[in-house]
Motif scaffolding. Structure first.
Motif, mmCIF file in Angstrom:
data_model
loop_
_atom_site.group_PDB
_atom_site.id
_atom_site.type_symbol
_atom_site.label_atom_id
_atom_site.label_comp_id
_atom_site.label_asym_id
_atom_site.label_seq_id
_atom_site.Cartn_x
_atom_site.Cartn_y
_atom_site.Cartn_z
ATOM 1 N N UNK A 1 14.627 -37.175 5.683
ATOM 2 C CA UNK A 1 15.678 -38.157 5.411
ATOM 3 C C UNK A 1 14.990 -39.516 5.331
ATOM 4 N N UNK A 2 15.280 -40.236 4.273
ATOM 5 C CA UNK A 2 14.685 -41.565 4.127
ATOM 6 C C UNK A 2 15.817 -42.577 4.244
ATOM 7 N N UNK A 3 15.723 -43.418 5.259
ATOM 8 C CA UNK A 3 16.785 -44.410 5.449
ATOM 9 C C UNK A 3 16.335 -45.742 4.881
ATOM 10 N N UNK A 4 17.193 -46.355 4.087
ATOM 11 C CA UNK A 4 16.865 -47.654 3.500
ATOM 12 C C UNK A 4 17.929 -48.685 3.893
ATOM 13 N N UNK B 1 13.927 -46.097 21.705
ATOM 14 C CA UNK B 1 15.019 -46.640 20.900
ATOM 15 C C UNK B 1 15.427 -48.038 21.368
ATOM 16 N N UNK B 2 14.836 -48.494 22.463
ATOM 17 C CA UNK B 2 15.083 -49.887 22.869
ATOM 18 C C UNK B 2 14.180 -50.856 22.107
ATOM 19 N N UNK B 3 13.199 -50.324 21.392
ATOM 20 C CA UNK B 3 12.377 -51.232 20.571
ATOM 21 C C UNK B 3 13.216 -51.842 19.443
ATOM 22 N N UNK B 4 13.944 -51.035 18.633
ATOM 23 C CA UNK B 4 14.819 -51.693 17.644
ATOM 24 C C UNK B 4 15.870 -52.597 18.271
ATOM 25 N N UNK C 1 18.709 -52.376 9.058
ATOM 26 C CA UNK C 1 17.404 -51.705 9.166
ATOM 27 C C UNK C 1 17.117 -51.374 10.637
ATOM 28 N N UNK C 2 17.518 -52.270 11.525
ATOM 29 C CA UNK C 2 17.336 -51.975 12.956
ATOM 30 C C UNK C 2 18.181 -50.769 13.363
ATOM 31 N N UNK C 3 19.397 -50.713 12.822
ATOM 32 C CA UNK C 3 20.258 -49.546 13.135
ATOM 33 C C UNK C 3 19.571 -48.265 12.649
ATOM 34 N N UNK C 4 18.946 -48.342 11.467
ATOM 35 C CA UNK C 4 18.234 -47.160 10.940
ATOM 36 C C UNK C 4 17.142 -46.727 11.901
ATOM 37 N N UNK C 5 16.476 -47.725 12.477
ATOM 38 C CA UNK C 5 15.391 -47.364 13.393
ATOM 39 C C UNK C 5 15.918 -46.639 14.623
ATOM 40 N N UNK C 6 17.074 -47.078 15.108
ATOM 41 C CA UNK C 6 17.689 -46.336 16.219
ATOM 42 C C UNK C 6 18.020 -44.924 15.727
ATOM 43 N N UNK C 7 18.549 -44.849 14.499
ATOM 44 C CA UNK C 7 18.916 -43.550 13.910
ATOM 45 C C UNK C 7 17.724 -42.616 13.818
ATOM 46 N N UNK C 8 16.577 -43.174 13.506
ATOM 47 C CA UNK C 8 15.365 -42.342 13.403
ATOM 48 C C UNK C 8 15.068 -41.677 14.758
ATOM 49 N N UNK D 1 12.355 -41.099 7.901
ATOM 50 C CA UNK D 1 11.546 -42.295 7.673
ATOM 51 C C UNK D 1 12.468 -43.468 7.386
ATOM 52 N N UNK D 2 12.083 -44.620 7.885
ATOM 53 C CA UNK D 2 12.923 -45.806 7.688
ATOM 54 C C UNK D 2 12.164 -46.801 6.820
ATOM 55 N N UNK D 3 12.844 -47.321 5.827
ATOM 56 C CA UNK D 3 12.179 -48.233 4.880
ATOM 57 C C UNK D 3 13.028 -49.491 4.679
ATOM 58 N N UNK D 4 12.354 -50.607 4.511
ATOM 59 C CA UNK D 4 13.074 -51.781 4.033
ATOM 60 C C UNK D 4 13.454 -51.513 2.585
#
Ligand code: F6R
Length: 614
Positions: A301-304, A480-483, A310-317, A329-332
């Protein structure tokens, strides 16, 4: 970016336009202007600054008229001054236009028009459209709508426009491509046009969202007529708005941002309502149902997304990889669209966007579709461009977010991603029945826990007071606290203009530690969980350099509290759900710091809520 609004009917247009512009001001607030048609004459009033500046300025003039257009600007081409403000007019002042978007080939069009004797007043890209329409009207002998269509055929770029002409006093012509435009059909044979439904909702619930390259004429005599750029007639698809008018008002709060922070118990609950039942043991996301098999068998899954999304995507990852064991993978979106990414039919692209209008995210969606991927959208705005550009998706149901800094939309996005992770984990059998039950039951308790954090508002305000004059700040978190740390830093910098950086706590010693001295506030998410001890060590490293520690800890914590200069407690929860809680005190902190610094929290400088330019 930029908000446009227009009215034609039997009511006075000016109050409708001003109220509409106030609602749209979150889209840009560099300048505002209106053009009103009265006795076959276009009256133009425009002013640098806010809509209130325009209102004050226009007081001295005649603002009557039953047809008008209005604009609030986020400057792209040309300084934010009176002249560059919209509406822009033809040389004889008979045609006026408002525009949201960017005309990429304006330079070459401008050159041609200048060679034909056209004089430009502004430095904007928009002005070329009005002269082009004027030129076509004079040369081709066509009507206004056809002139608009022909003009747009020469234009490359993004636009939502509305055109008013004193030669066509009973109609407005509008069009869109890659920038949003909604037509509201009033009850008194009147029409409202706007960038989104917020200026329309109090007059009518019947709306038509224009599609790309559609041109609509709203006329007192002939009603609504839509054609596309190829001159094919289109039938309007009328939809009923679900938005409530109260959601567009401050409801007793000093700012929209504070109201939206305090709405989170409700918005998170609204987001999972009907999608989750821990007792019965199910989670579902109706909009994604047809894609579940593809999702669980996807190569990845590629999240854009951009910014907070984008921070929410990182939590999602973290959530999807950990719970459902699917590669994410999370992408700008802005990077993805230009770097020729390797995407194939077995990939699923998920686009996250609060507004559903972000230009880079839309372009990433188009690219992924071209490469054969299925694209899912997660957005807060019903009928937005992303909801229509994607194959399927889920709404976040957070309700309109007016404050430019995203708060409740972020937690709603994280909630949808949590539901998605749980659903996929359930189908794939990567969670035991009891783990699934525990997590779903805990998610149902999150709104109450958010409510308890909101009760710490006064304490957080005191901490904000101590640090509101800081010039820099560091935010640290692991997992997940990093995002969440990234989001905390973004919230602070965008509304208080304090330089802030988010870092994975362990990365601090690879560089940012050099910044730490007794002046530096370091906000650390140090809740109970797998990396608790590691974070404690990182806090020690900061303390050893005399940095100030402000920690977010789990209720009942002892160790981190002792090490901290200040701490904010949040209720205990499952580690996977910590982002939904830890984000809240950081939002509140940023809010109070910005207010104490005298910043405009709802409309931070240089920003706009809906970034429809790349
Ligand atoms: C920050 C913020 C922005 C948006 C970004 C993407 O508070 O709101 O960073 O997250 O501009 O916007 P959407 O989510 O509408 O695509």
């Amino acid at each position: 970016m930029c908000g446009i609004v227009a009215y034609i009917g039997n009511k006075e247009a000016y109050p409708i336009l001003i109220k509409g512009l106030q609602r749209l001001e979150y889209r840009g607030y560099d300048s505002a202007g209106v053009a009103l048609l009265k006795d076959n004459h276009v009256n133009l009033y425009k002013k640098q600054g806010k809509v209130s500046d325009l209102e004050n300025y226009a007081k001295q003039f005649d603002t009557s008229g039953k047809i008008g257009i209005g604009h609030t600007r986020w400057a792209t081409h040309g300084l934010p001054n009176d002249i560059n403000s919209h509406p822009h007019t033809s040389m004889d002042g008979k045609i006026a236009i408002i525009h949201n978007g960017i005309i990429e080939n304006y330079d070459s069009i401008k050159e041609q028009l200048i060679s034909r004797g056209y004089e430009f007043k502004s430095q904007t890209d928009t002005e070329v459209i009005v002269h082009l329409i004027d030129d076509i009207l004079k040369k081709e002998g066509v009507d206004l709508a056809e002139a608009v269509r022909l003009a747009l055929m020469s234009v490359i770029g993004a636009y939502a426009i509305v055109v008013l002409s004193s030669d066509y006093p009973d109609q407005l012509v509008c069009a869109r491509k890659s920038s949003p435009l909604v037509v509201g059909i009033g009850q008194e044979n009147d029409f409202y046009l706007a960038s989104d439904a917020t200026p329309i909702i109090e007059y009518t619930k019947q709306v038509v969202y224009l599609n790309d390259e559609e041109i609509a004429t709203v006329s007192l005599k002939e009603g609504l007529k839509i054609i596309n750029i190829k001159n094919q007639e289109k039938s309007p698809y009328v939809q009923e708005l679900e938005m409530q008018i109260e959601s567009l008002e401050k409801g007793g709060f000093e700012h929209f941002m504070l109201k939206e922070i305090f709405e989170q118990p409700r918005s998170i609950r609204d987001c999972f309502r009907g999608r989750l039942n821990s007792e019965e043991g199910w989670v579902q996301l109706g909009g994604l149902k047809d894609y579940e098999q593809r999702l669980i068998h996807a190569n990845r899954l590629v999240m854009v997304a951009c910014g907070t999304s984008w921070h929410a995507c990182q939590v999602g990852e973290y959530l999807i990889e950990d719970l459902a064991r699917i590669n994410v993978e999370v992408e700008y979106a802005s990077e993805f669209r230009y770097r020729n990414p390797i995407i194939n039919e077995n990939d699923i692209v998920i686009a996250l966007t609060q507004s559903g209008e972000t230009a880079d995210t839309l372009a990433a969606i188009e690219l992924a579709k071209q490469k054969g991927a299925k694209v899912l959208g997660i957005t807060n705005v019903v009928g937005s461009s992303v909801s229509r550009a994607t194959h399927a998706g889920s709404y976040t149901h957070a309700g309109p977010e007016i404050g430019v800094a995203s708060t409740k939309a972020f937690t709603a996005q994280v909630t949808v991603l949590t539901l998605m992770a749980l659903r996929l984990a359930h189908i794939r059998g990567t969670l035991s029945r009891s783990e699934f039950h525990q997590l779903t039951a805990e998610l149902e308790r999150i709104p109450d826990k958010v409510q308890r954090i909101l009760e710490s508002n006064d304490k957080i305000k005191e901490i904000a007071h101590i640090y509101h004059q800081a010039t820099n700040a560091l935010y640290l978190g692991r997992g997940s606290s990093f995002p969440v740390a990234l989001e905390g830093a973004l919230k602070l910098k965008e509304i208080s203009y304090i330089h802030a950086e988010g870092y994975p706590a362990a990365e601090m010693k690879h560089g940012p530690i050099a910044l730490i001295d007794e002046e530096m506030p370091v906000f650390v998410i140090a809740t109970k969980g797998t990396s608790y001890e590691k974070v404690v060590s990182n806090i020690q490293e900061v303390k050893a350099r005399k940095g100030k520690i402000i920690s977010i800890v789990t209720e009942g914590d002892v160790q981190v509290k002792e090490l901290s200069d200040h701490y904010i407690e949040i209720p205990e929860t499952d580690e996977h759900l910590v982002p939904l809680l830890a984000t809240i005190p950081l939002q509140i902190l940023s809010y109070h710091i910005a207010v104490m610094r005298g910043c405009n929290v709802d409309q931070p400088r240089n920003l706009a809520k809906s970034v429809t330019v790349e």
